[in-house]
Design an enzyme around this catalytic site. Structure first.
Site, PDB file in Angstrom:
ATOM      1  N   GLU A 155      26.993  40.845 -40.574  1.00 36.43           N
ATOM      2  CA  GLU A 155      26.680  39.458 -40.954  1.00 36.43           C
ATOM      3  C   GLU A 155      26.770  39.242 -42.467  1.00 36.43           C
ATOM      4  O   GLU A 155      25.773  38.954 -43.139  1.00 36.43           O
ATOM      5  CB  GLU A 155      25.291  39.062 -40.456  1.00 36.43           C
ATOM      6  CG  GLU A 155      25.220  38.904 -38.965  1.00 36.43           C
ATOM      7  CD  GLU A 155      23.923  38.257 -38.497  1.00 36.43           C
ATOM      8  OE1 GLU A 155      22.945  38.254 -39.263  1.00 36.43           O
ATOM      9  OE2 GLU A 155      23.903  37.763 -37.368  1.00 36.43           O
ATOM     10  N   GLU A 311      26.175  39.266 -30.700  1.00 42.34           N
ATOM     11  CA  GLU A 311      24.710  39.324 -30.684  1.00 42.34           C
ATOM     12  C   GLU A 311      24.176  38.023 -30.123  1.00 42.34           C
ATOM     13  O   GLU A 311      24.673  36.943 -30.471  1.00 42.34           O
ATOM     14  CB  GLU A 311      24.145  39.425 -32.111  1.00 42.34           C
ATOM     15  CG  GLU A 311      24.199  40.768 -32.758  1.00 42.34           C
ATOM     16  CD  GLU A 311      23.488  40.736 -34.119  1.00 42.34           C
ATOM     17  OE1 GLU A 311      22.555  39.929 -34.313  1.00 42.34           O
ATOM     18  OE2 GLU A 311      23.891  41.506 -34.988  1.00 42.34           O
TER      19      GLU A 311
HETATM   20  C1  GAL Z   1      21.013  39.211 -36.769  1.00 49.28           C
HETATM   21  C2  GAL Z   1      21.261  40.604 -37.328  1.00 49.28           C
HETATM   22  C3  GAL Z   1      20.592  41.677 -36.487  1.00 49.28           C
HETATM   23  C4  GAL Z   1      19.195  41.278 -36.121  1.00 49.28           C
HETATM   24  C5  GAL Z   1      19.219  39.940 -35.423  1.00 49.28           C
HETATM   25  C6  GAL Z   1      17.852  39.460 -34.968  1.00 49.28           C
HETATM   26  O1  GAL Z   1      21.106  38.263 -37.763  1.00 49.28           O
HETATM   27  O2  GAL Z   1      22.625  40.873 -37.388  1.00 49.28           O
HETATM   28  O3  GAL Z   1      20.601  42.888 -37.212  1.00 49.28           O
HETATM   29  O4  GAL Z   1      18.406  41.240 -37.272  1.00 49.28           O
HETATM   30  O5  GAL Z   1      19.719  38.986 -36.306  1.00 49.28           O
HETATM   31  O6  GAL Z   1      17.918  38.183 -34.392  1.00 49.28           O
END
Ligand code: GAL
Length: 702
Positions: A155, A311
């Site tokens: 990110e 994610e």
């Molecule tokens: C994203 C990040 C992850 C985790 C996740 C939690 O922004 O890439 O490592 O922190 O959020 O929602």
């Protein structure tokens, strides 16, 4: 996604899995993890995103024993790896030895170690260390059969997207010199004759730290461009190493949906596969509408090619003020929405719920209660369903409508100190325009301002504050070839140097739109204004509210006025216009219209473009079709908590249940059907199928 084209993800199925942090657990837990991953249908795992200090405990001293074992264990279970280069956060030894690696904020304060992403994007020391680790990882794991994809950093721009430190200052100067060649070129572009800002040398320039008053807007926008480019350079540097060592392995970095700080057009160009992290708020009943736009961007960044949801949360996140969980079924329909919009898989943050650290309250596939947790049961069920959806792999979404996203304009209208109004929010406008198209039943792709515009018949341009002559020429060609173009307020204002176009707005769009802006009339807070539609609308004379913005415009002779301001100082003056050009037309909205008004205008636009319009509005019901040209896969999604029923799709079959779709499709709360049916010969009728599906349903929220 297939294994055939060079540098695509090495996976023959829809991807399913999540981030895995084995470092946070004793090794005795790993075997159970692998067993339960298999049970849940996991085939792809992301690691070791934040493991730099374990992999390189001291400068140049590596320890891969643990990572070797975990990768081998997963591979023994048939699970592939989205292998992170582990460069998202430098280890403490690096920042203590070289404190200049730490980023500074705009007040000149150095940001301390102790969170994550604690590095300055321009730091050569950080870059060198990151590239060394990347190369070492690539050399060690490049030939491992489990390696499916490189996951560079994590990110980019999350937490630190801009840095104002002395190293960034040097980098900014080099970037400016490259852009303007000479200091006089910069002085002319930035208009430094205003307020006595003239520079004699690039060395006199600092990044725009907090100053005595409003900062030169051209400098601010250049700093946005530079900062996006600085992270892109870092990304590219890692990509170069990976391509050199493992030329066949695809590379990605995970995006953050519609993210203002980085120009994702450029980032997507650099990588092989677009991936996104999506966190719609379960407490926001309309979050799925904004999500549809985010996913439209993801598939469009590489010209409609499948992307990957890398994610999402199985239930609650841990970083909102109030973290509401997803209701039973809500994660499933959200996942199906991403698939509907072109993702070739679903991954989560994260596999096992943490026991410590800032994310211990963040949901995971395997919750604190282990196998008995609801998230495990739901993710396991979804994993099984994904196998039945295998036929959608590699198919593409069909869309007739695209929305133009231009980062220069986004940056330009969000500089707070010199605009007619700070209330014009680029993202809010884009979402409002998209929501109107969504409500009318159309999925929306995203396009660059200068094209290419593909097969789209309608182009929505909520705002193009900065417009170049090349962009205007491309938009003109689109209209002349038969497209319907809709342009929103405060467009065509400045050129690429942040300087007002000669003759004022809409600058190079003046002939195409057939209007001239005399003056901007942003609404004061609390001011209520409306526009009245003319007889060309379904409901002539109807008035609609104006949000945020209005303009005094003058229209050219061949320009039709479709709506006029109904009150205030602009009463009776033109508000919405249309000008025919070649085989198409260009519409101009000088005001921010409320949602009913936006829908009324877009319904007319769609009719002119022969794009079907849903007969009734039910924004909880979404219909999106992926196709391979022979078979259509129509996703019918119920994002609401009330039962719904969609009309039959003759000759189809639900991939999830096997049920034929010849009679009405019943959808319970958060229900989903994925109907496989023969694709029509001509793409246009496919839109009609979608539109018909939407017509008879109108249910209220319970
Ligand atoms: C994203 C990040 C992850 C985790 C996740 C939690 O922004 O890439 O490592 O922190 O959020 O929602």
């Amino acid at each position: 996604m297939t294994t055939t084209s060079p540098r695509s993800i090495r996976l023959d199925a829809l991807a399913y899995g999540g981030d895995y942090n084995p470092d946070q657990w004793p090794e005795s837990v790993w075997a159970e993890d692998a067993r339960l991953m298999v049970e849940a249908g996991v085939n792809l795992v992301t690691l070791p995103v934040f493991s730099w200090p374990l992999l390189e405990p001291r400068p140049g001293e590596y320890d891969f024993a643990g990572l070797d074992r975990v990768i081998d264990l997963l591979w023994e279970h048939g699970i592939r790896i989205d292998l992170a280069t582990a460069t998202a956060t430098p280890p403490a030894w690096l920042v203590r030895e070289h404190p200049e690696v730490l980023p500074w904020n705009a007040d000149g304060v150095r940001l301390e170690f102790g969170s994550r992403q604690s590095y300055c994007p321009s730091s050569p020391i950080f870059r060198e260390a990151a590239l060394r680790l990347t190369r070492t990882l690539a050399e060690r794991y490049g030939a491992h059969p489990a390696l499916a994809l490189w996951h560079v950093s994590n990110e980019y721009g999350d937490h630190v997207s801009r840095c104002w430190c002395p190293e960034s200052a040097r980098h900014f100067r080099r970037w400016l010199q490259n852009r303007y060649q000479t200091i006089d070129g910069l002085n002319a572009a930035w208009g430094t004759s205003c307020w006595g800002q003239h520079y004699l040398d690039f060395e006199q320039i600092e990044p725009p730290r907090t100053a005595t008053g409003p900062i030169n807007p051209a400098e601010l926008v250049d700093f946005e461009r530079f900062s996006s480019d600085a992270l892109l350079e870092l990304f590219q540097a890692e990509i170069d190493v990976l391509r050199e060592v493992t030329p066949d392995i695809a590379v990605t970095t995970n995006f953050m949906s519609m993210f203002r700080e980085l120009d994702y057009w450029d980032f997507a160009d650099a990588e092989d596969l677009v991936t996104d992290d999506a966190y719609p708020d379960p407490s926001d009943q309309d979050a799925h509408i904004a999500a549809a736009l985010n996913y439209g961007l993801m598939r469009s960044l590489k010209d409609g090619r499948p992307w990957l949801l890398l994610e999402q949360a199985p239930s609650a996140v841990s970083w909102r003020e109030v973290n509401v969980p997803k209701a039973p079924g809500q994660m499933r329909v959200g996942s199906m929405q991403a698939l509907a919009h072109g993702s070739d898989g679903v991954l989560f943050f994260q596999w096992r719920q943490a026991k410590f650290g800032p994310e211990k309250f963040h949901s995971a596939m395997l919750g604190h209660r282990g196998e008995r947790s609801r998230t495990f049961q739901e993710t396991k069920a979804l994993g099984a369903e994904l196998k039945t959806l295998a036929p959608i792999t590699g198919t593409r979404v069909r869309a007739s409508v695209a929305l133009v996203a231009d980062w220069d304009s986004w940056w330009g209208v969000s500089e707070p100190e010199s605009l007619p109004s700070v209330r014009l929010d680029w993202l809010r406008e884009a979402r409002a325009w998209h929501a109107a198209a969504y409500a009318l039943g159309q999925p929306v792709d995203v396009a660059r301002a200068a094209g290419p515009y593909g097969e789209h018949r309608v182009l929505l341009v909520p705002n193009l504050y900065a417009t170049t002559t090349e962009q205007a020429a491309a938009l003109t060609a689109f209209v002349e070839a038969g497209g319907q173009l809709v342009v929103g307020p405060f467009s065509g204002v400045v050129d690429h140097r942040e300087q007002i176009h000669d003759g004022g707005a809409p600058g190079p769009l003046r002939d195409l739109l057939g209007v001239e802006v005399d003056e901007w009339w942003p609404l004061a807070d609390g001011q209520i204004r409306s526009v009245a539609f003319d007889t060309s609308f379904a409901t002539p004379g109807e008035t609609h509210g104006v949000r945020v913005w209005s303009e005094w415009i003058e229209v050219a002779p061949r320009t039709e006025v479709l709506a006029t301001y109904a009150d205030g100082d602009l009463a009776g003056r033109p508000a919405v216009t249309r000008r025919a050009s070649g085989a198409g037309a260009a519409w101009y909205l000088s005001a921010g219209l409320d949602s009913d008004g936006m829908r009324a205008v877009l319904a007319q636009v769609f009719a002119a473009a022969d794009v079907p319009v849903a007969a009734s509005i039910d924004t909880d019901l979404e219909v999106v079709t992926r196709t391979d040209g022979t078979t259509d896969y129509t996703f019918v999604l119920n994002h609401g908590r009330a039962d719904r029923s969609a009309p039959p799709i003759p000759g189809g079959r639900d991939l999830l249940t096997g049920a034929p779709s010849d009679s009405a499709i019943a959808l319970p709360a958060f229900g989903v059907a994925v109907i496989a049916h023969p694709a029509p010969a001509d793409p246009a009728p496919a839109r009609t199928i979608e539109s018909e599906l939407l017509q008879p349903t109108r249910r209220e929220r319970p």
